[in-house]
Design a protein around this motif. Structure first.
Motif, PDB file in Angstrom:
ATOM      1  N   ASP A  40      12.684   4.625  -2.952  1.00  0.00           N
ATOM      2  CA  ASP A  40      13.493   3.514  -3.476  1.00  0.00           C
ATOM      3  C   ASP A  40      12.884   2.408  -2.669  1.00  0.00           C
ATOM      4  O   ASP A  40      12.383   1.524  -3.124  1.00  0.00           O
ATOM      5  N   ARG A  72       9.351   1.659  -3.420  1.00  0.00           N
ATOM      6  CA  ARG A  72       9.070   0.921  -4.575  1.00  0.00           C
ATOM      7  C   ARG A  72       9.468  -0.458  -4.763  1.00  0.00           C
ATOM      8  O   ARG A  72       8.735  -1.058  -5.213  1.00  0.00           O
ATOM      9  N   TRP A  81       6.694  -2.464  -3.193  1.00  0.00           N
ATOM     10  CA  TRP A  81       5.484  -1.998  -3.836  1.00  0.00           C
ATOM     11  C   TRP A  81       4.524  -1.055  -2.872  1.00  0.00           C
ATOM     12  O   TRP A  81       3.230  -1.621  -2.715  1.00  0.00           O
ATOM     13  N   ASN A  84       4.479   2.111  -2.593  1.00  0.00           N
ATOM     14  CA  ASN A  84       4.648   3.780  -3.123  1.00  0.00           C
ATOM     15  C   ASN A  84       3.147   4.012  -3.515  1.00  0.00           C
ATOM     16  O   ASN A  84       2.502   3.257  -3.948  1.00  0.00           O
ATOM     17  N   ASP A 140       5.026   8.941  -6.047  1.00  0.00           N
ATOM     18  CA  ASP A 140       5.365   9.131  -7.383  1.00  0.00           C
ATOM     19  C   ASP A 140       5.717  10.540  -7.723  1.00  0.00           C
ATOM     20  O   ASP A 140       6.541  10.838  -8.658  1.00  0.00           O
TER      21      ASP A 140
END
Length: 124
Positions: free
Chosen positions: A44, A47, A50, A52, A57
């Motif tokens: 989290d 993500r 930005w 990740n 994923d």
């Protein structure tokens, strides 16, 4: 007169390559679920910033399967320990591993869990 210790190396207990198929204890399950929760927190955070990666994923997708797999057939001691260990490394990578490498190892462990349940459910 003093006794001298025997010289040489101590050997670790021989471990079998066969993982335990006994159901995980409550303590092992708690460690596994805690490590999954921690990994979700890391994902989290990535993500939101930005950061990740494709491996992140894929790991998020694989982690979403663990509750279903556990409901299908409870996690074994070996599975719970492996996931807890690997996800601990994911949250705080060691100097000799990257987060992406550990994410791939976790995904592989979860695929093994799924394959074991698939083969146990088949009747020939």
């Amino acid at each position: 007169m003093s006794q001298q210790r025997p010289q040489g190396r101590r050997r670790a207990h021989d471990q079998t390559d066969v993982p335990s198929t006994e159901p995980a204890t409550f303590t092992e399950l708690a460690a596994m679920w805690r490590s999954i929760s921690t990994a979700h927190g890391v994902l989290d955070h990535h993500r939101r910033h930005w950061e990740n990666t494709e491996a992140d994923d894929r790991l998020a997708e694989q982690l979403s399967l663990v509750p279903m797999l556990h409901d299908w057939q409870p996690a074994t001691e070996g599975e719970a320990r492996d996931l807890a260990y690997l996800l601990g490394l994911y949250a705080e990578p060691a100097a000799d591993a990257t987060r992406e490498e550990v994410a791939e190892a976790v995904s592989t462990a979860i695929r093994r869990m799924a394959a074991r349940r698939g083969s146990a459910g088949r009747s020939d």
